[in-house]
Design an enzyme around this catalytic site. Structure first.
Site, PDB file in Angstrom:
ATOM      1  N   HIS A   1       0.810  -1.225   0.000  1.00 35.34           N
ATOM      2  CA  HIS A   1       0.000   0.000   0.000  1.00 35.34           C
ATOM      3  C   HIS A   1       0.840   1.271   0.000  1.00 35.34           C
ATOM      4  O   HIS A   1       0.304   2.365  -0.141  1.00 35.34           O
ATOM      5  CB  HIS A   1      -0.950  -0.004   1.199  1.00 35.34           C
ATOM      6  CG  HIS A   1      -2.063  -0.996   1.059  1.00 35.34           C
ATOM      7  ND1 HIS A   1      -3.311  -0.672   0.596  1.00 35.34           N
ATOM      8  CD2 HIS A   1      -2.084  -2.343   1.270  1.00 35.34           C
ATOM      9  CE1 HIS A   1      -4.066  -1.755   0.552  1.00 35.34           C
ATOM     10  NE2 HIS A   1      -3.343  -2.783   0.954  1.00 35.34           N
TER      11      HIS A   1
ATOM     12  N   ASP B   1       3.526   9.316  -1.201  1.00 42.23           N
ATOM     13  CA  ASP B   1       2.353   8.589  -0.734  1.00 42.23           C
ATOM     14  C   ASP B   1       2.097   7.448  -1.705  1.00 42.23           C
ATOM     15  O   ASP B   1       2.153   7.659  -2.924  1.00 42.23           O
ATOM     16  CB  ASP B   1       1.136   9.545  -0.725  1.00 42.23           C
ATOM     17  CG  ASP B   1       0.222   9.299   0.461  1.00 42.23           C
ATOM     18  OD1 ASP B   1       0.138   8.149   0.900  1.00 42.23           O
ATOM     19  OD2 ASP B   1      -0.401  10.269   0.929  1.00 42.23           O
TER      20      ASP B   1
HETATM   21  P1  ADQ Z   1      -2.767   6.261   4.732  1.00 46.21           P
HETATM   22  O1  ADQ Z   1      -1.356   6.699   4.864  1.00 46.21           O
HETATM   23  O2  ADQ Z   1      -3.518   6.142   5.996  1.00 46.21           O
HETATM   24  O3  ADQ Z   1      -2.918   4.902   3.927  1.00 46.21           O
HETATM   25  P2  ADQ Z   1      -4.661   7.719   2.848  1.00 46.21           P
HETATM   26  O4  ADQ Z   1      -4.672   7.001   1.572  1.00 46.21           O
HETATM   27  O5  ADQ Z   1      -4.685   9.197   2.673  1.00 46.21           O
HETATM   28  O6  ADQ Z   1      -3.419   7.446   3.786  1.00 46.21           O
HETATM   29  O7  ADQ Z   1      -5.934   7.287   3.652  1.00 46.21           O
HETATM   30  C1  ADQ Z   1      -6.295   7.923   4.828  1.00 46.21           C
HETATM   31  C2  ADQ Z   1      -7.738   7.582   5.188  1.00 46.21           C
HETATM   32  O8  ADQ Z   1      -7.965   8.010   6.512  1.00 46.21           O
HETATM   33  C3  ADQ Z   1      -8.735   8.304   4.287  1.00 46.21           C
HETATM   34  O9  ADQ Z   1      -9.807   7.465   4.021  1.00 46.21           O
HETATM   35  C4  ADQ Z   1      -9.168   9.488   5.141  1.00 46.21           C
HETATM   36  O10 ADQ Z   1     -10.498   9.910   4.956  1.00 46.21           O
HETATM   37  C5  ADQ Z   1      -9.002   8.955   6.551  1.00 46.21           C
HETATM   38  N1  ADQ Z   1      -8.631  10.084   7.416  1.00 46.21           N
HETATM   39  C6  ADQ Z   1      -7.497  10.810   7.398  1.00 46.21           C
HETATM   40  N2  ADQ Z   1      -7.554  11.799   8.315  1.00 46.21           N
HETATM   41  C7  ADQ Z   1      -8.768  11.692   8.886  1.00 46.21           C
HETATM   42  C8  ADQ Z   1      -9.446  12.438   9.894  1.00 46.21           C
HETATM   43  N3  ADQ Z   1      -8.913  13.498  10.477  1.00 46.21           N
HETATM   44  N4  ADQ Z   1     -10.675  12.036  10.252  1.00 46.21           N
HETATM   45  C9  ADQ Z   1     -11.233  10.968   9.664  1.00 46.21           C
HETATM   46  N5  ADQ Z   1     -10.658  10.250   8.704  1.00 46.21           N
HETATM   47  C10 ADQ Z   1      -9.439  10.603   8.324  1.00 46.21           C
HETATM   48  C11 ADQ Z   1      -2.022   3.967   3.277  1.00 46.21           C
HETATM   49  C12 ADQ Z   1      -1.005   4.553   2.306  1.00 46.21           C
HETATM   50  C13 ADQ Z   1      -1.715   5.385   1.242  1.00 46.21           C
HETATM   51  C14 ADQ Z   1      -2.755   4.526   0.521  1.00 46.21           C
HETATM   52  C15 ADQ Z   1      -3.647   3.801   1.516  1.00 46.21           C
HETATM   53  C16 ADQ Z   1      -4.533   2.772   0.824  1.00 46.21           C
HETATM   54  O11 ADQ Z   1      -0.066   5.360   3.020  1.00 46.21           O
HETATM   55  O12 ADQ Z   1      -0.784   5.889   0.306  1.00 46.21           O
HETATM   56  O13 ADQ Z   1      -3.568   5.361  -0.277  1.00 46.21           O
HETATM   57  O14 ADQ Z   1      -2.868   3.103   2.490  1.00 46.21           O
HETATM   58  O15 ADQ Z   1      -3.787   1.880   0.052  1.00 46.21           O
END
Ligand code: ADQ
Length: 466
Positions: free
Chosen positions: A157, A366
Site C-alpha cells: 500500500h 504517498d
Molecule cells: P494512509 O497513509 O492512511 O494509507 P490515505 O490514503 O490518505 O493514507 O488514507 C487515509 C484515510 O484516513 C482516508 O480514508 C481518510 O479519509 C481517513 N482520514 C485521514 N484523516 C482523517 C481524519 N482526520 N478524520 C477521519 N478520517 C481521516 C495507506 C497509504 C496510502 C494509501 C492507503 C490505501 O499510506 O498511500 O492510499 O494506504 O492503500
C-alpha cells in the site's frame, strides 16, 4: 469460487451493511470476504504477556475475522520498530529518520513466523491468500516453509523505494527474496513497479523478466502488476448528500462566514508534507495581501503512531509553525489556519470536503492517497472545488486534471492556491468531471477485482521456498 483469506496487520472495521465509518479498503475486502465466505486475519491491537497463538474468531457484518494478541516486545520490535521506524520512513524516501536496529529485524521475522504458525491451520487447499502491506512482506515465504502451496498474493500500500535507497536496508536481499514466494505482487502505480523491477535487474540479474509483468524464478513465475486502489466512490458521493454531511456542510458555511475554505485532511505523519503545506500557504498569504481575511486553511490531522519519536517531533513542529503563522497574520476577527488534531466520522468529513473551495493534498510521498479521491467524490457537480495534488502521491498518476504541484516548493503551492481560488467555474467543472469519471470508474471494487483476478489466474506451479 475459491475462499479468500485476507491477512493484514490490523483487521479493519468490517461494520454492517451501510456502516458509514468503514474505509474503502474495508468495504471492498468485506464484500469479497462475504461473497467467498472467507476470513480476515490479523493482530488484534492488544498485548498479552506471552504469545499463545490463541485466535479470537468473530463475525462482523457477515465477515469472519480472526485475530491474535502480541507480546509487548513483539509490538515494540515488529510494529513500532521494523514496520514504522525502518520500513515506513525508508519506503517514503526518509532515510534520515529510518532506524536500522537488528532487534527490529529479528522481531519482524519472529512475528511473521508467529502469524504464519497461527494462520496456517485456517488455510484450506483451494483458498486464495491475499497478504497486505509492509508489515507482512515475509509472511508468504513463512507459509511456503510450512508447506502452504496455495495461490498467494501480496499488495503493497506504500511506495516502493528507488533501488539506491533500498540498498541502505541491511537485509534488503532477504526481504525481497521472500517476496518471490508470492504468485502475484501488486503496487499502486507504474512508478513503484518500475523501481521494483530496477532493483531486481541489478540485485538479482539471474532472474529473467518475461514480458511486461512476469518474473521467472527457477521453475515458477511471479506476476507483478500495478493496480491503483480507489475509494467506494458511489457510497462516498451518496454520503456527501446525506443529512449528517449536509448539516456539517451548513455548519462549515456559517462558520466560514463568506470566506473560502481550503481543506487538508491527513494522518499526522511526516510523509504527508504538512510543514511544507503550511509554508506554502504562508507564502500565499505573504504574496496575496488581498486574500487576508477572505480565506482560511482548515487542517485536520489526528495524531498517529505517538509511540515513535519522529511522530512526536512532527507534532510539536506543526504546533509551533501553525502558531507562528497565525501569530503573524491573524486579526481579531480572522484566523488563517484552523489546526485540529482529531479525526471525524466519514459522513461529517464528506460535508467538510464539500464545503471546501480547495482540497490541498500535498504529501512528499504517498503510495496512493485516498483523501484526494474522497475530496473529488464529495463535491457538488454544479459548483465543485479544485484539487491541488502533490506530483509525488501515487494518485497523481491517475488524477491528471488536478493542479499538480511539487510539495517541496512553497512557490508552487502558493501559485496553485491562487490559481484554484480564482479558477472560473467552467474550468472547475471541466476538471472535476474528468477527475470524477476516473474516481468512479476505478473505484475500490474495481481495484479488488483487478488484484483478485490476477491472483486467481493460475500461472505457475506452487512453490516451496527453502
Ligand atoms: P494512509 O497513509 O492512511 O494509507 P490515505 O490514503 O490518505 O493514507 O488514507 C487515509 C484515510 O484516513 C482516508 O480514508 C481518510 O479519509 C481517513 N482520514 C485521514 N484523516 C482523517 C481524519 N482526520 N478524520 C477521519 N478520517 C481521516 C495507506 C497509504 C496510502 C494509501 C492507503 C490505501 O499510506 O498511500 O492510499 O494506504 O492503500
Amino acid at each position: 469460487m475459491s475462499r479468500l483469506i485476507v491477512i493484514s496487520n490490523r483487521v479493519q472495521s468490517t461494520g454492517g451493511e451501510g456502516s458509514t465509518n468503514q474505509g474503502g479498503l474495508a468495504v471492498a475486502l468485506s464484500a469479497a470476504l462475504r461473497e467467498s465466505n472467507g476470513i480476515w486475519f490479523g493482530w488484534s491491537g492488544d498485548e498479552i504477556d506471552h504469545f499463545t497463538g490463541h485466535i479470537n474468531f468473530q463475525r462482523h457484518g457477515g465477515v469472519a475475522t480472526a485475530t491474535v494478541d502480541l507480546e509487548a516486545q513483539d509490538v515494540e520490535e515488529y510494529y513500532n520498530g521494523f514496520a514504522n521506524r525502518t520500513l515506513w520512513p525508508l519506503f517514503h524516501y526518509r532515510i534520515d529518520v529510518a532506524e536500522f536496529e537488528r532487534g527490529f529485524a529479528d522481531g519482524y521475522e519472529r512475528v511473521n513466523a508467529r502469524f504464519a504458525d497461527t494462520v496456517q491451520p485456517l488455510i484450506e487447499p483451494d483458498d486464495l491468500v491475499w497478504v497486505h502491506d509492509y508489515h507482512m512482506i515475509p509472511l508468504g515465504a513463512e507459509l511456503r516453509r510450512r508447506g502452504v502451496g496455495n495461490r498467494m498474493g501480496f499488495f503493497l500500500h506504500i511506495p516502493w523505494p528507488p533501488m539506491r535507497l533500498l540498498l541502505a536496508l541491511p537485509n534488503h536481499r532477504e526481504l525481497v527474496e521472500a517476496m518471490f514466494a508470492y504468485d502475484v505482487i501488486g503496487f499502486h502505480t507504474r512508478d513503484w513497479l518500475d523501481s521494483f523491477f530496477d532493483y531486481i535487474r541489478v540485485e538479482f540479474p539471474e532472474i529473467y523478466r518475461d514480458g511486461e509483468d512476469r518474473l521467472v524464478i527457477g521453475d515458477r513465475a511471479v506476476r507483478v502488476i500495478a493496480c491503483p486502489i480507489g475509494i467506494d466512490a458511489a457510497a462516498f458521493r451518496a454520503s456527501a448528500e446525506q443529512p449528517e454531511a449536509l448539516a456539517t456542510y451548513e455548519r462549515m458555511r456559517i462558520s466560514a462566514n463568506g470566506r473560502d475554505l481550503i481543506i487538508g485532511v491527513d494522518r499526522l505523519d511526516y510523509s504527508k508534507g504538512l510543514q511544507e503545506r503550511f509554508l506554502g500557504y504562508e507564502r500565499f498569504l505573504s504574496s496575496h495581501a488581498t486574500a487576508h481575511g477572505r480565506v482560511f486553511l482548515l487542517q485536520i490531522a489526528p495524531p498517529s503512531r505517538e509511540d515513535v519519536q519522529s511522530y512526536r517531533e512532527i507534532r510539536s513542529a506543526l504546533d509551533s509553525l501553525s502558531g507562528r503563522i497565525n501569530g503573524e497574520y491573524a486579526t481579531v476577527e480572522w484566523v488563517p489556519i484552523r489546526y485540529v488534531n482529531k479525526g471525524y466520522p466519514r459522513d461529517q468529513l464528506a460535508g467538510i470536503y464539500r464545503a471546501a473551495r480547495v482540497g490541498l493534498v500535498t504529501p512528499l510521498r504517498d503510495g496512493m492517497n485516498l483523501v484526494a479521491k474522497e475530496y473529488v467524490a464529495a463535491q457538488d457537480a454544479d459548483d465543485p472545488g479544485v484539487l491541488i495534488l502533490s506530483r509525488f502521491a501515487g494518485a497523481a498518476e491517475q488524477m491528471r486534471d488536478a493542479l499538480l504541484v511539487n510539495p517541496h516548493s512553497p512557490e508552487e503551492i502558493a501559485d496553485a492556491i491562487a490559481q484554484a481560488l480564482s479558477m472560473p467555474k467552467a474550468e472547475r467543472i471541466r476538471r472535476w468531471q474528468a477527475l470524477m469519471a476516473g474516481v468512479a470508474d476505478q473505484d475500490v471494487i474495481w481495484w479488488q477485482r483487478c488484484f483478485a483476478s490476477a491472483l486467481s489466474e493460475p500461472s505457475s506451479s506452487p512453490a516451496t521456498v527453502e
